[in-house]
Write a protein that holds these residues in place. Structure first.
Motif, PDB file in Angstrom:
ATOM      1  N   GLU A 199      23.597   8.331  15.585  1.00  0.00           N
ATOM      2  CA  GLU A 199      24.062   9.258  15.220  1.00  0.00           C
ATOM      3  C   GLU A 199      22.267  10.308  15.462  1.00  0.00           C
ATOM      4  O   GLU A 199      22.249  11.341  15.692  1.00  0.00           O
ATOM      5  CB  GLU A 199      23.897   9.424  13.549  1.00  0.00           C
ATOM      6  N   GLU A 200      21.397   9.818  15.238  1.00  0.00           N
ATOM      7  CA  GLU A 200      20.353   9.962  16.741  1.00  0.00           C
ATOM      8  C   GLU A 200      20.294  10.282  17.456  1.00  0.00           C
ATOM      9  O   GLU A 200      19.474  11.383  18.008  1.00  0.00           O
ATOM     10  CB  GLU A 200      18.849   8.520  15.509  1.00  0.00           C
ATOM     11  N   ALA A 201      21.062   9.770  17.775  1.00  0.00           N
ATOM     12  CA  ALA A 201      20.675   9.591  19.723  1.00  0.00           C
ATOM     13  C   ALA A 201      21.392  10.977  19.947  1.00  0.00           C
ATOM     14  O   ALA A 201      21.525  11.550  21.214  1.00  0.00           O
ATOM     15  CB  ALA A 201      21.491   8.891  20.835  1.00  0.00           C
ATOM     16  N   THR A 202      22.533  11.072  19.206  1.00  0.00           N
ATOM     17  CA  THR A 202      23.342  12.390  19.327  1.00  0.00           C
ATOM     18  C   THR A 202      22.599  13.770  19.224  1.00  0.00           C
ATOM     19  O   THR A 202      22.990  15.197  19.591  1.00  0.00           O
ATOM     20  CB  THR A 202      25.074  12.664  18.551  1.00  0.00           C
ATOM     21  N   GLY A 203      22.009  13.637  18.359  1.00  0.00           N
ATOM     22  CA  GLY A 203      21.135  14.514  17.443  1.00  0.00           C
ATOM     23  C   GLY A 203      20.092  15.082  18.570  1.00  0.00           C
ATOM     24  O   GLY A 203      20.193  16.371  17.876  1.00  0.00           O
ATOM     25  N   LEU A 204      19.572  14.022  19.006  1.00  0.00           N
ATOM     26  CA  LEU A 204      18.521  13.952  19.630  1.00  0.00           C
ATOM     27  C   LEU A 204      18.811  14.410  21.001  1.00  0.00           C
ATOM     28  O   LEU A 204      18.028  16.141  21.730  1.00  0.00           O
ATOM     29  CB  LEU A 204      17.681  13.156  20.633  1.00  0.00           C
ATOM     30  N   GLY A 205      19.930  14.602  21.727  1.00  0.00           N
ATOM     31  CA  GLY A 205      20.965  15.096  22.938  1.00  0.00           C
ATOM     32  C   GLY A 205      21.124  16.677  22.457  1.00  0.00           C
ATOM     33  O   GLY A 205      20.770  16.983  23.708  1.00  0.00           O
ATOM     34  N   GLU A 209      19.832  18.293  20.580  1.00  0.00           N
ATOM     35  CA  GLU A 209      18.501  19.783  20.841  1.00  0.00           C
ATOM     36  C   GLU A 209      17.610  19.496  22.416  1.00  0.00           C
ATOM     37  O   GLU A 209      17.471  20.632  22.488  1.00  0.00           O
ATOM     38  CB  GLU A 209      17.368  18.759  19.595  1.00  0.00           C
ATOM     39  N   ARG A 210      18.383  18.688  22.895  1.00  0.00           N
ATOM     40  CA  ARG A 210      17.750  18.613  24.363  1.00  0.00           C
ATOM     41  C   ARG A 210      18.482  20.283  24.895  1.00  0.00           C
ATOM     42  O   ARG A 210      18.228  20.353  25.828  1.00  0.00           O
ATOM     43  CB  ARG A 210      17.737  17.607  24.655  1.00  0.00           C
ATOM     44  N   VAL A 211      19.333  19.511  24.836  1.00  0.00           N
ATOM     45  CA  VAL A 211      20.550  20.860  25.172  1.00  0.00           C
ATOM     46  C   VAL A 211      20.365  22.228  24.770  1.00  0.00           C
ATOM     47  O   VAL A 211      20.501  22.974  25.540  1.00  0.00           O
ATOM     48  CB  VAL A 211      22.136  20.653  25.167  1.00  0.00           C
ATOM     49  N   LEU A 212      20.156  22.884  23.788  1.00  0.00           N
ATOM     50  CA  LEU A 212      19.880  23.491  23.077  1.00  0.00           C
ATOM     51  C   LEU A 212      18.420  24.699  23.698  1.00  0.00           C
ATOM     52  O   LEU A 212      18.047  25.170  24.071  1.00  0.00           O
ATOM     53  CB  LEU A 212      19.853  23.637  21.387  1.00  0.00           C
ATOM     54  N   THR A 213      17.470  23.397  23.752  1.00  0.00           N
ATOM     55  CA  THR A 213      16.181  23.620  24.187  1.00  0.00           C
ATOM     56  C   THR A 213      16.364  23.858  26.031  1.00  0.00           C
ATOM     57  O   THR A 213      15.734  25.546  25.967  1.00  0.00           O
ATOM     58  CB  THR A 213      14.937  22.726  24.444  1.00  0.00           C
TER      59      THR A 213
END
Length: 102
Positions: free
Chosen positions: A29-35, A37-41
């Motif tokens: 869950e944390e890895a997908t959330g971090l990913g 966020e990175r994509v949106l950034t």
């Protein structure tokens, strides 16, 4: 605590205590959330105005599609009218009304 820090802690916990199902799910869950966020950034959509920008783009795309559909309908209508006019002209010439047309 940021997502990256949380992910690092979860991975450390999994290494020290073993990877039970709850820990592994939390890591995913944390890895997908971090990913995400990175994509949106990277796409430039991480700012607070991004939802409004996306809504505006959707409206523009919907308007473009409507305009394109209307243009196709108008073009087809004009082609049909032209074919019917030529057919009517051909019938008039065939029936001997060609002198009236000239």
């Amino acid at each position: 605590m940021t997502r990256a820090e949380m992910l690092a802690r979860l991975i450390a916990q999994a290494e020290s205590e073993g990877g039970d199902m709850v820990t592994l799910r939390a890591i995913v869950e944390e890895a997908t959330g971090l990913g995400a966020e990175r994509v949106l950034t990277r796409m430039g959509l991480a700012d607070p105005g991004a939802p409004d920008d996306l809504n505006e783009l959707r409206e523009l795309l919907r308007a473009w599609r409507d305009a394109k559909a209307s243009a196709w309908k108008a073009a087809i209508g004009w082609v049909v009218r032209g074919v019917l006019a030529l057919l009517l002209f051909a019938i008039a010439v065939r029936l001997g009304f060609g002198d009236l047309v000239q």
